[in-house]
Design an enzyme around this catalytic site. Structure first.
Site, PDB file in Angstrom:
ATOM      1  N   LYS A 125       0.839  -1.198   0.000  1.00 57.17           N
ATOM      2  CA  LYS A 125       0.000   0.000   0.000  1.00 57.17           C
ATOM      3  C   LYS A 125       0.880   1.257   0.000  1.00 57.17           C
ATOM      4  O   LYS A 125       2.087   1.181   0.217  1.00 57.17           O
ATOM      5  CB  LYS A 125      -0.927  -0.048   1.234  1.00 57.17           C
ATOM      6  CG  LYS A 125      -1.908  -1.224   1.205  1.00 57.17           C
ATOM      7  CD  LYS A 125      -2.857  -1.177   2.400  1.00 57.17           C
ATOM      8  CE  LYS A 125      -3.853  -2.330   2.360  1.00 57.17           C
ATOM      9  NZ  LYS A 125      -4.859  -2.204   3.462  1.00 57.17           N
ATOM     10  N   PHE A 139     -15.279   3.314   6.804  1.00 58.66           N
ATOM     11  CA  PHE A 139     -13.880   3.509   6.408  1.00 58.66           C
ATOM     12  C   PHE A 139     -13.682   3.471   4.898  1.00 58.66           C
ATOM     13  O   PHE A 139     -12.562   3.625   4.416  1.00 58.66           O
ATOM     14  CB  PHE A 139     -12.984   2.453   7.084  1.00 58.66           C
ATOM     15  CG  PHE A 139     -13.309   1.025   6.740  1.00 58.66           C
ATOM     16  CD1 PHE A 139     -12.768   0.420   5.611  1.00 58.66           C
ATOM     17  CD2 PHE A 139     -14.164   0.279   7.550  1.00 58.66           C
ATOM     18  CE1 PHE A 139     -13.066  -0.902   5.292  1.00 58.66           C
ATOM     19  CE2 PHE A 139     -14.469  -1.039   7.237  1.00 58.66           C
ATOM     20  CZ  PHE A 139     -13.922  -1.625   6.098  1.00 58.66           C
ATOM     21  N   GLU A 194      -9.320 -10.119  -8.175  1.00 61.64           N
ATOM     22  CA  GLU A 194      -8.378  -9.014  -7.951  1.00 61.64           C
ATOM     23  C   GLU A 194      -7.228  -9.030  -8.968  1.00 61.64           C
ATOM     24  O   GLU A 194      -6.784  -7.974  -9.420  1.00 61.64           O
ATOM     25  CB  GLU A 194      -7.834  -9.094  -6.515  1.00 61.64           C
ATOM     26  CG  GLU A 194      -8.920  -8.834  -5.475  1.00 61.64           C
ATOM     27  CD  GLU A 194      -8.478  -9.119  -4.038  1.00 61.64           C
ATOM     28  OE1 GLU A 194      -7.315  -9.531  -3.832  1.00 61.64           O
ATOM     29  OE2 GLU A 194      -9.304  -8.923  -3.128  1.00 61.64           O
ATOM     30  N   HIS A 208      -1.805  -5.608   1.374  1.00 58.52           N
ATOM     31  CA  HIS A 208      -3.057  -6.324   1.109  1.00 58.52           C
ATOM     32  C   HIS A 208      -2.725  -7.708   0.568  1.00 58.52           C
ATOM     33  O   HIS A 208      -1.787  -7.860  -0.216  1.00 58.52           O
ATOM     34  CB  HIS A 208      -3.882  -5.574   0.046  1.00 58.52           C
ATOM     35  CG  HIS A 208      -5.004  -6.403  -0.530  1.00 58.52           C
ATOM     36  ND1 HIS A 208      -6.244  -6.488   0.059  1.00 58.52           N
ATOM     37  CD2 HIS A 208      -5.055  -7.224  -1.621  1.00 58.52           C
ATOM     38  CE1 HIS A 208      -7.011  -7.312  -0.655  1.00 58.52           C
ATOM     39  NE2 HIS A 208      -6.317  -7.777  -1.678  1.00 58.52           N
ATOM     40  N   ARG A 222       2.497  -6.681   9.575  1.00 55.97           N
ATOM     41  CA  ARG A 222       1.761  -5.576  10.197  1.00 55.97           C
ATOM     42  C   ARG A 222       2.179  -5.378  11.649  1.00 55.97           C
ATOM     43  O   ARG A 222       2.232  -4.259  12.153  1.00 55.97           O
ATOM     44  CB  ARG A 222       0.258  -5.830  10.066  1.00 55.97           C
ATOM     45  CG  ARG A 222      -0.249  -5.622   8.621  1.00 55.97           C
ATOM     46  CD  ARG A 222      -1.563  -6.298   8.379  1.00 55.97           C
ATOM     47  NE  ARG A 222      -2.240  -5.829   7.156  1.00 55.97           N
ATOM     48  CZ  ARG A 222      -3.360  -6.351   6.691  1.00 55.97           C
ATOM     49  NH1 ARG A 222      -3.944  -7.352   7.345  1.00 55.97           N
ATOM     50  NH2 ARG A 222      -3.917  -5.890   5.593  1.00 55.97           N
ATOM     51  N   ASN A 231      -1.990  -0.092   6.938  1.00 58.05           N
ATOM     52  CA  ASN A 231      -1.406  -1.348   7.422  1.00 58.05           C
ATOM     53  C   ASN A 231      -0.541  -2.047   6.374  1.00 58.05           C
ATOM     54  O   ASN A 231      -0.405  -3.267   6.374  1.00 58.05           O
ATOM     55  CB  ASN A 231      -2.498  -2.264   7.970  1.00 58.05           C
ATOM     56  CG  ASN A 231      -3.598  -2.506   6.963  1.00 58.05           C
ATOM     57  OD1 ASN A 231      -3.458  -2.182   5.787  1.00 58.05           O
ATOM     58  ND2 ASN A 231      -4.694  -3.087   7.412  1.00 58.05           N
ATOM     59  N   ARG A 234      -1.586 -14.427   4.278  1.00 55.43           N
ATOM     60  CA  ARG A 234      -2.347 -13.721   5.327  1.00 55.43           C
ATOM     61  C   ARG A 234      -1.775 -14.021   6.711  1.00 55.43           C
ATOM     62  O   ARG A 234      -1.827 -13.172   7.613  1.00 55.43           O
ATOM     63  CB  ARG A 234      -3.848 -14.018   5.204  1.00 55.43           C
ATOM     64  CG  ARG A 234      -4.422 -13.309   3.955  1.00 55.43           C
ATOM     65  CD  ARG A 234      -5.902 -13.483   3.779  1.00 55.43           C
ATOM     66  NE  ARG A 234      -6.719 -12.828   4.780  1.00 55.43           N
ATOM     67  CZ  ARG A 234      -7.199 -11.585   4.680  1.00 55.43           C
ATOM     68  NH1 ARG A 234      -6.905 -10.819   3.629  1.00 55.43           N
ATOM     69  NH2 ARG A 234      -7.980 -11.091   5.617  1.00 55.43           N
ATOM     70  N   TYR A 286     -12.243  -2.834  -3.798  1.00 56.02           N
ATOM     71  CA  TYR A 286     -12.823  -2.829  -2.450  1.00 56.02           C
ATOM     72  C   TYR A 286     -14.355  -2.819  -2.475  1.00 56.02           C
ATOM     73  O   TYR A 286     -14.984  -2.342  -1.526  1.00 56.02           O
ATOM     74  CB  TYR A 286     -12.302  -1.628  -1.653  1.00 56.02           C
ATOM     75  CG  TYR A 286     -10.882  -1.820  -1.129  1.00 56.02           C
ATOM     76  CD1 TYR A 286     -10.561  -2.889  -0.288  1.00 56.02           C
ATOM     77  CD2 TYR A 286      -9.873  -0.928  -1.456  1.00 56.02           C
ATOM     78  CE1 TYR A 286      -9.271  -3.063   0.207  1.00 56.02           C
ATOM     79  CE2 TYR A 286      -8.577  -1.089  -0.966  1.00 56.02           C
ATOM     80  CZ  TYR A 286      -8.283  -2.163  -0.133  1.00 56.02           C
ATOM     81  OH  TYR A 286      -7.003  -2.331   0.368  1.00 56.02           O
TER      82      TYR A 286
HETATM   83  N1  UDP Z   1      -9.929  -0.913   7.246  1.00 55.06           N
HETATM   84  C1  UDP Z   1      -9.967   0.136   8.138  1.00 55.06           C
HETATM   85  N2  UDP Z   1     -10.799   0.058   9.216  1.00 55.06           N
HETATM   86  C2  UDP Z   1     -11.585  -1.037   9.459  1.00 55.06           C
HETATM   87  C3  UDP Z   1     -11.528  -2.112   8.557  1.00 55.06           C
HETATM   88  C4  UDP Z   1     -10.689  -2.029   7.463  1.00 55.06           C
HETATM   89  O1  UDP Z   1      -9.272   1.134   7.956  1.00 55.06           O
HETATM   90  O2  UDP Z   1     -12.320  -1.050  10.455  1.00 55.06           O
HETATM   91  C5  UDP Z   1      -9.055  -0.830   6.066  1.00 55.06           C
HETATM   92  C6  UDP Z   1      -7.678  -1.474   6.290  1.00 55.06           C
HETATM   93  O3  UDP Z   1      -6.713  -0.739   5.544  1.00 55.06           O
HETATM   94  C7  UDP Z   1      -7.897  -2.862   5.723  1.00 55.06           C
HETATM   95  C8  UDP Z   1      -8.795  -2.552   4.517  1.00 55.06           C
HETATM   96  O4  UDP Z   1      -9.646  -1.507   4.972  1.00 55.06           O
HETATM   97  O5  UDP Z   1      -6.674  -3.479   5.358  1.00 55.06           O
HETATM   98  C9  UDP Z   1      -9.634  -3.713   4.016  1.00 55.06           C
HETATM   99  O6  UDP Z   1     -10.329  -4.270   5.098  1.00 55.06           O
HETATM  100  P1  UDP Z   1     -10.376  -5.837   5.325  1.00 55.06           P
HETATM  101  O7  UDP Z   1     -11.344  -6.106   6.414  1.00 55.06           O
HETATM  102  O8  UDP Z   1     -10.603  -6.516   4.007  1.00 55.06           O
HETATM  103  O9  UDP Z   1      -8.915  -6.155   5.907  1.00 55.06           O
HETATM  104  P2  UDP Z   1      -7.675  -6.977   5.319  1.00 55.06           P
HETATM  105  O10 UDP Z   1      -8.238  -8.068   4.452  1.00 55.06           O
HETATM  106  O11 UDP Z   1      -6.835  -5.977   4.569  1.00 55.06           O
HETATM  107  O12 UDP Z   1      -6.956  -7.486   6.536  1.00 55.06           O
HETATM  108 MG    MG Z   2      -9.673  -7.941   2.863  1.00 56.91          MG
END
Ligand code: UDP
Ligand code: MG
Length: 137
Positions: free
Chosen positions: A10, A58, A131, A120, A103, A117, A86, A50
């Site tokens: 990111k 958010f 994707e 992705h 992270r 964070n 992951r 997204y």
């Molecule tokens: N995000 C955030 N606040 C939240 C949930 C998600 O800022 O409460 C952002 C964060 O950057 C995250 C992205 O949105 O990585 C996508 O969310 P997801 O739940 O898919 O998390 P990931 O798969 O990236 O762990």
């Molecule tokens: Mg996700």
């Protein structure tokens, strides 16, 4: 066919010069980089990527953050790579992500309306194929 995942370093990861460190962790684990590009994504691409988060509080901060500078997109390949990446990335929230994860080791909370964070990774084979199509056509 071997499983593939879409990785994004990111804008915060690029800005902090962590691209090499982040991709190195995936390579060190034994997964293979099979495609790679750097770009500053447009809103329309991010709204597709997204789509599952449309309408959440958010969402708009997330899109603005992801448009704020270059990202590195990669396709990473290997048996069970989606789950493996992951695990290496750690959970979304960098403050509580365990040490040893990207992270947890490299991320922190900056008090912003979106979690910056660093990285992705796709969350399922269906997400990965969708994707990869969005980022690599
Ligand atoms: N995000 C955030 N606040 C939240 C949930 C998600 O800022 O409460 C952002 C964060 O950057 C995250 C992205 O949105 O990585 C996508 O969310 P997801 O739940 O898919 O998390 P990931 O798969 O990236 O762990
Ligand atoms: Mg996700």
């Amino acid at each position: 066919m071997t499983e593939r995942s879409l990785v994004l370093v990111k804008p915060d990861g690029v800005e902090r010069n962590l691209v090499g460190q982040i991709l190195a962790r995936f390579e060190a684990k034994g997964y293979r980089l099979v495609d790679l590009r750097m770009l500053t994504p447009e809103r329309s691409l991010l709204e597709q990527h997204y789509a599952e988060h449309q309408g959440k509080p958010f969402f708009e901060p997330l899109v603005e953050f992801m448009m704020s500078g270059p990202v590195v997109a990669a396709v990473v390949e290997g048996h069970r790579v989606i789950e493996g990446l992951r695990t290496i990335m750690g959970p979304s929230e960098p403050t509580t992500a365990p040490g040893g994860t990207i992270r947890g080791d490299l991320g922190r909370d900056w008090g912003a309306s979106v979690q910056k964070n660093l990285v992705h990774g796709s969350d399922s084979p269906e997400s990965a194929e969708r994707e990869i199509g969005i980022w690599f056509g």
